[in-house]
Each structure stands twice: as structure tokens, then as C-alpha cells.
Scaffold this active site. Structure first.
Site, PDB file in Angstrom:
ATOM      1  N   HIS A 182       0.841  -1.198   0.000  1.00 15.03           N
ATOM      2  CA  HIS A 182       0.000   0.000   0.000  1.00 15.03           C
ATOM      3  C   HIS A 182       0.875   1.247   0.000  1.00 15.03           C
ATOM      4  CE1 HIS A 182      -0.457   1.026   4.607  1.00 15.03           C
ATOM      5  NE2 HIS A 182       0.790   0.909   4.257  1.00 15.03           N
ATOM      6  N   CYS A 233       5.124   5.333   5.385  1.00 14.53           N
ATOM      7  CA  CYS A 233       3.998   4.723   4.660  1.00 14.53           C
ATOM      8  C   CYS A 233       3.565   5.589   3.473  1.00 14.53           C
ATOM      9  CB  CYS A 233       2.821   4.452   5.595  1.00 14.53           C
ATOM     10  SG  CYS A 233       2.977   2.893   6.500  1.00 14.53           S
ATOM     11  N   HIS A 241       5.000   0.080  -0.420  1.00 17.20           N
ATOM     12  CA  HIS A 241       5.773  -0.835   0.421  1.00 17.20           C
ATOM     13  C   HIS A 241       4.802  -1.887   0.921  1.00 17.20           C
ATOM     14  CE1 HIS A 241       3.813   2.024   3.030  1.00 17.20           C
ATOM     15  NE2 HIS A 241       3.778   1.067   3.913  1.00 17.20           N
ATOM     16  N   HIS A 281       3.249  -4.833   3.846  1.00 17.56           N
ATOM     17  CA  HIS A 281       3.060  -5.211   5.246  1.00 17.56           C
ATOM     18  C   HIS A 281       2.600  -6.661   5.291  1.00 17.56           C
ATOM     19  CE1 HIS A 281       3.358  -1.281   7.182  1.00 17.56           C
ATOM     20  NE2 HIS A 281       2.616  -0.766   6.215  1.00 17.56           N
ATOM     21  N   ASP A 326      -4.890 -10.528  -0.686  1.00 22.08           N
ATOM     22  CA  ASP A 326      -3.589 -11.168  -0.460  1.00 22.08           C
ATOM     23  C   ASP A 326      -2.686 -11.023  -1.687  1.00 22.08           C
ATOM     24  OD1 ASP A 326      -1.725 -12.753   1.076  1.00 22.08           O
ATOM     25  OD2 ASP A 326      -2.180 -14.394  -0.318  1.00 22.08           O
ATOM     26  N   HIS A 327      -1.466 -10.547  -1.448  1.00 15.55           N
ATOM     27  CA  HIS A 327      -0.484 -10.317  -2.524  1.00 15.55           C
ATOM     28  C   HIS A 327      -0.987  -9.323  -3.567  1.00 15.55           C
ATOM     29  CE1 HIS A 327       1.557 -13.589  -0.543  1.00 15.55           C
ATOM     30  NE2 HIS A 327       2.622 -13.348  -1.266  1.00 15.55           N
ATOM     31  N   GLU A 372      -1.227  -3.943  11.009  1.00 13.85           N
ATOM     32  CA  GLU A 372      -0.073  -3.843  10.117  1.00 13.85           C
ATOM     33  C   GLU A 372       1.104  -4.389  10.898  1.00 13.85           C
ATOM     34  OE1 GLU A 372       0.495   0.242   9.199  1.00 13.85           O
ATOM     35  OE2 GLU A 372      -1.140   0.334   7.754  1.00 13.85           O
TER      36      GLU A 372
END
Ligand code: NI
Length: 142
Positions: free
Chosen positions: A14, A33, A39, A41, A79-80, A124
Site C-alpha cells: 500500500h 507509509c 511498500h 506489510h 492477499d499479494h 499492520e
């Protein structure tokens, strides 16, 4: 009354930034962030359902059924993925842990048929944790 929870982990990218602000303003507010290229998490998602035990089954909700709903409605879509770009129901928000928890609640709530959705928690990593209790929380218990 019981509170039952399921927990799962997902990995996602995100960037926290308001599109109407400059990079400098976003870095000042969101720190690392706000990194322009994003980047990742390792997120932890917890979904809690409140209710009474059905005396015939001994359960508030079948954990397996709840897990399946969360996997299908949330996990498989986040996810991913890049949470800013890849997820329909996250468009138009800054993907903070708070905003993710609120949107996940809104997506999940219509699918909870046993008990009632009590809270959605998004962490996170291990230390930054947000819990949403819905638009009309009845009782907040930590
Ligand atoms: Ni971040």
C-alpha cells in the site's frame, strides 16, 4: 454471550497518501507509509462474531463457515495485491488500518448469518492495530 474470532494473515502493498496533497505533506503526515512507490506489510485480520451458543450444535458460528466467508470476500481479494490499485472495494480511500477495517466490515456484514458481526481488526505487522466495531457498536470490550 460469546465472542468467537477467526484470524488470518495476508501480505499486501500500500501507499498512504492523500491524492490532493503534495508528497511533502503526505510524508509529513504518514511518514514511511507515504513512500511514493509503495511498500508491503504482513497484515493480520481478525473477525469477531458475537452471539449465544446454539444448544444443538454447541457453537455460536461454525468456525469453518466463517473462515470460508472471510477467505472468499476479503483474503482472496487482498492477499499479494496492491491495496491502492487492485481491490475494487478499496478504491477512493487511503488504505490505513482503520479504513481497511471499516471497508472489510462493510463487505463482510451482509454475509454473517449466524450471530452478529462484532468487530473487524486489521494489524499492520505486530504492533499497529485498528479495530472497528461497526456504525452502531452495542458494547465495546477489549
Ligand atoms: Ni504502511
Amino acid at each position: 454471550m460469546f465472542l468467537v474470532k477467526i484470524r488470518m494473515q495476508f501480505a499486501a502493498a500500500h501507499r498512504l497518501a492523500r491524492p490532493d496533497w503534495t508528497d511533502e505533506q503526505n510524508y509529513a503526515l504518514y511518514g514511511k507509509c507515504a513512500n511514493v512507490n509503495g511498500h508491503g506489510h504482513n497484515y493480520v485480520l481478525e473477525v469477531a462474531v458475537a452471539g449465544d451458543v446454539d444448544p444443538e450444535t454447541g457453537m455460536v458460528v461454525n468456525f469453518y463457515d466463517l473462515q470460508k466467508v472471510v477467505e472468499h470476500e476479503i483474503f482472496e481479494k487482498v492477499d499479494h495485491r496492491n491495496l491502492n490499485a487492485d481491490v475494487d472495494f478499496l478504491q477512493g480511500i487511503v488504505p490505513t488500518a482503520e479504513n481497511l477495517a471499516k471497508r472489510f466490515w462493510e463487505v463482510l456484514e451482509p454475509h454473517i448469518r449466524q450471530g452478529r458481526l462484532y468487530s473487524v481488526t486489521v494489524a499492520e505487522g505486530q504492533s499497529n492495530i485498528a479495530t472497528y466495531f461497526g456504525p452502531q457498536p452495542q458494547q465495546v470490550v477489549f
